[in-house]
Scaffold this motif. Structure first.
Motif, PDB file in Angstrom:
ATOM      1  N   TRP A   1      -8.932   4.277  -2.490  1.00 36.82           N
ATOM      2  CA  TRP A   1      -9.984   4.876  -1.674  1.00 36.82           C
ATOM      3  C   TRP A   1     -10.577   3.802  -0.773  1.00 36.82           C
ATOM      4  O   TRP A   1     -11.068   2.789  -1.261  1.00 36.82           O
ATOM      5  CB  TRP A   1     -11.089   5.447  -2.553  1.00 36.82           C
ATOM      6  CG  TRP A   1     -10.688   6.625  -3.367  1.00 36.82           C
ATOM      7  CD1 TRP A   1     -10.186   6.624  -4.636  1.00 36.82           C
ATOM      8  CD2 TRP A   1     -10.766   7.994  -2.982  1.00 36.82           C
ATOM      9  NE1 TRP A   1      -9.956   7.893  -5.052  1.00 36.82           N
ATOM     10  CE2 TRP A   1     -10.301   8.765  -4.064  1.00 36.82           C
ATOM     11  CE3 TRP A   1     -11.185   8.649  -1.827  1.00 36.82           C
ATOM     12  CZ2 TRP A   1     -10.245  10.149  -4.024  1.00 36.82           C
ATOM     13  CZ3 TRP A   1     -11.129  10.021  -1.786  1.00 36.82           C
ATOM     14  CH2 TRP A   1     -10.664  10.765  -2.869  1.00 36.82           C
TER      15      TRP A   1
ATOM     16  N   THR B   1      -4.705   6.023  -6.854  1.00 34.61           N
ATOM     17  CA  THR B   1      -5.238   6.336  -5.530  1.00 34.61           C
ATOM     18  C   THR B   1      -6.056   5.155  -5.049  1.00 34.61           C
ATOM     19  O   THR B   1      -6.848   4.584  -5.803  1.00 34.61           O
ATOM     20  CB  THR B   1      -6.143   7.595  -5.581  1.00 34.61           C
ATOM     21  OG1 THR B   1      -5.402   8.670  -6.137  1.00 34.61           O
ATOM     22  CG2 THR B   1      -6.636   7.967  -4.201  1.00 34.61           C
TER      23      THR B   1
ATOM     24  N   TRP C   1      -9.503   0.927  -6.139  1.00 38.18           N
ATOM     25  CA  TRP C   1      -8.183   1.390  -6.579  1.00 38.18           C
ATOM     26  C   TRP C   1      -8.383   2.051  -7.930  1.00 38.18           C
ATOM     27  O   TRP C   1      -8.870   1.434  -8.869  1.00 38.18           O
ATOM     28  CB  TRP C   1      -7.246   0.195  -6.671  1.00 38.18           C
ATOM     29  CG  TRP C   1      -5.830   0.509  -7.000  1.00 38.18           C
ATOM     30  CD1 TRP C   1      -5.217   1.721  -6.963  1.00 38.18           C
ATOM     31  CD2 TRP C   1      -4.819  -0.423  -7.381  1.00 38.18           C
ATOM     32  NE1 TRP C   1      -3.886   1.600  -7.290  1.00 38.18           N
ATOM     33  CE2 TRP C   1      -3.621   0.290  -7.566  1.00 38.18           C
ATOM     34  CE3 TRP C   1      -4.803  -1.791  -7.600  1.00 38.18           C
ATOM     35  CZ2 TRP C   1      -2.441  -0.314  -7.968  1.00 38.18           C
ATOM     36  CZ3 TRP C   1      -3.633  -2.392  -7.987  1.00 38.18           C
ATOM     37  CH2 TRP C   1      -2.455  -1.672  -8.155  1.00 38.18           C
TER      38      TRP C   1
ATOM     39  N   THR D   1       0.931   4.089  -2.909  1.00 36.97           N
ATOM     40  CA  THR D   1       0.603   5.466  -2.541  1.00 36.97           C
ATOM     41  C   THR D   1       1.746   6.411  -2.890  1.00 36.97           C
ATOM     42  O   THR D   1       1.525   7.495  -3.434  1.00 36.97           O
ATOM     43  CB  THR D   1       0.276   5.549  -1.039  1.00 36.97           C
ATOM     44  OG1 THR D   1      -0.793   4.642  -0.756  1.00 36.97           O
ATOM     45  CG2 THR D   1      -0.144   6.942  -0.638  1.00 36.97           C
ATOM     46  N   ASN D   2       2.991   6.014  -2.579  1.00 38.74           N
ATOM     47  CA  ASN D   2       4.149   6.865  -2.845  1.00 38.74           C
ATOM     48  C   ASN D   2       4.408   7.056  -4.333  1.00 38.74           C
ATOM     49  O   ASN D   2       4.971   8.075  -4.736  1.00 38.74           O
ATOM     50  CB  ASN D   2       5.396   6.312  -2.159  1.00 38.74           C
ATOM     51  CG  ASN D   2       5.313   6.424  -0.656  1.00 38.74           C
ATOM     52  OD1 ASN D   2       4.589   7.256  -0.120  1.00 38.74           O
ATOM     53  ND2 ASN D   2       6.050   5.579   0.048  1.00 38.74           N
TER      54      ASN D   2
ATOM     55  N   GLY E   1       2.235   7.614  -6.590  1.00 38.93           N
ATOM     56  CA  GLY E   1       1.389   8.728  -7.015  1.00 38.93           C
ATOM     57  C   GLY E   1       0.689   8.534  -8.336  1.00 38.93           C
ATOM     58  O   GLY E   1       0.074   9.460  -8.847  1.00 38.93           O
TER      59      GLY E   1
ATOM     60  N   PHE F   1       0.825  -1.205   0.000  1.00 38.16           N
ATOM     61  CA  PHE F   1       0.000   0.000   0.000  1.00 38.16           C
ATOM     62  C   PHE F   1       0.861   1.257   0.000  1.00 38.16           C
ATOM     63  O   PHE F   1       0.613   2.197  -0.753  1.00 38.16           O
ATOM     64  CB  PHE F   1      -0.938  -0.014   1.214  1.00 38.16           C
ATOM     65  CG  PHE F   1      -1.798   1.202   1.319  1.00 38.16           C
ATOM     66  CD1 PHE F   1      -2.878   1.376   0.474  1.00 38.16           C
ATOM     67  CD2 PHE F   1      -1.533   2.188   2.257  1.00 38.16           C
ATOM     68  CE1 PHE F   1      -3.678   2.500   0.560  1.00 38.16           C
ATOM     69  CE2 PHE F   1      -2.328   3.305   2.358  1.00 38.16           C
ATOM     70  CZ  PHE F   1      -3.404   3.468   1.498  1.00 38.16           C
ATOM     71  N   ASP F   2       1.905   1.284   0.837  1.00 38.30           N
ATOM     72  CA  ASP F   2       2.799   2.446   0.901  1.00 38.30           C
ATOM     73  C   ASP F   2       3.485   2.698  -0.430  1.00 38.30           C
ATOM     74  O   ASP F   2       3.586   3.844  -0.880  1.00 38.30           O
ATOM     75  CB  ASP F   2       3.849   2.262   2.002  1.00 38.30           C
ATOM     76  CG  ASP F   2       3.260   2.321   3.401  1.00 38.30           C
ATOM     77  OD1 ASP F   2       2.097   2.794   3.544  1.00 38.30           O
ATOM     78  OD2 ASP F   2       3.942   1.874   4.341  1.00 38.30           O
TER      79      ASP F   2
END
Length: 184
Positions: free
Chosen positions: A172, A170, A180, A164-165, A167, A160-161
């Protein structure tokens, strides 16, 4: 959030109690659910479950149980959040909170456009983030989970990290499931 409910587990001394109640009773905040469960616990203790009053009550777990899993509702929720109708703390930003007397036509058109755009950019949907990625494992949109697997266990938070990183998309977490969405 039809049929959604809160489940709160409290412990006082050696007694563990679990309280469940409809999510419609409260806002979408864990602190409200815990406070309500503590009130129910205090009432139950006063009515016949003798426990010394000085024994502290610990909250072991607060969980919001989703009973409605719907991809389109999850995307609609993400669109409402994107357009400012759902604030970060939960609740609802009606038109008066935005300085308007009613929902403007321009805002509704913006919401419709965002919803349509997000609907076309869905990569995956599931009950949890792990479900989303597991379902995509063998698809062209799949995510290689091998680098995140140790001793047969996937470190989902690391996955997940990294997503997310990056970019480029996203994730939700909505009241209707996890969706996703590709940002491209």
């Amino acid at each position: 959030m039809f049929n959604s409910h809160w489940r709160v587990t409290l412990q006082q001394g050696s007694r563990t109690s679990t309280y469940s109640f409809p999510a419609s009773f409260l806002s979408f905040r864990t602190s409200d659910a815990e406070r309500h469960a503590r009130q129910l616990h205090a009432a139950a203790t006063a009515k016949g479950f003798p426990t010394p009053a000085w024994t502290p009550v610990r909250c072991l777990r607060v969980r919001h149980i989703h009973e409605v899993y719907c991809r389109d509702r999850a995307v609609a929720w993400a669109a409402l959040k994107t357009c400012g109708a759902i604030p970060d703390g939960g609740g609802w930003n009606g038109p008066t909170a935005r300085g308007e007397l009613k929902w403007s036509t321009a805002w509704r058109e913006e919401l419709h456009a965002v919803h349509a755009s997000l609907r076309g950019q869905v990569i995956g949907f599931g009950r949890t983030f792990a479900d989303v990625l597991s379902e995509l494992n063998d698809s062209p949109a799949g995510w290689d989970l091998e680098p995140y697997t140790r001793n047969g266990q996937v470190a989902w938070q690391e996955v997940f990290d990294d997503i997310t990183n990056a970019g480029t998309s996203t994730v939700w977490h909505t009241p209707y499931g996890v969706v996703w969405i590709d940002n491209g």
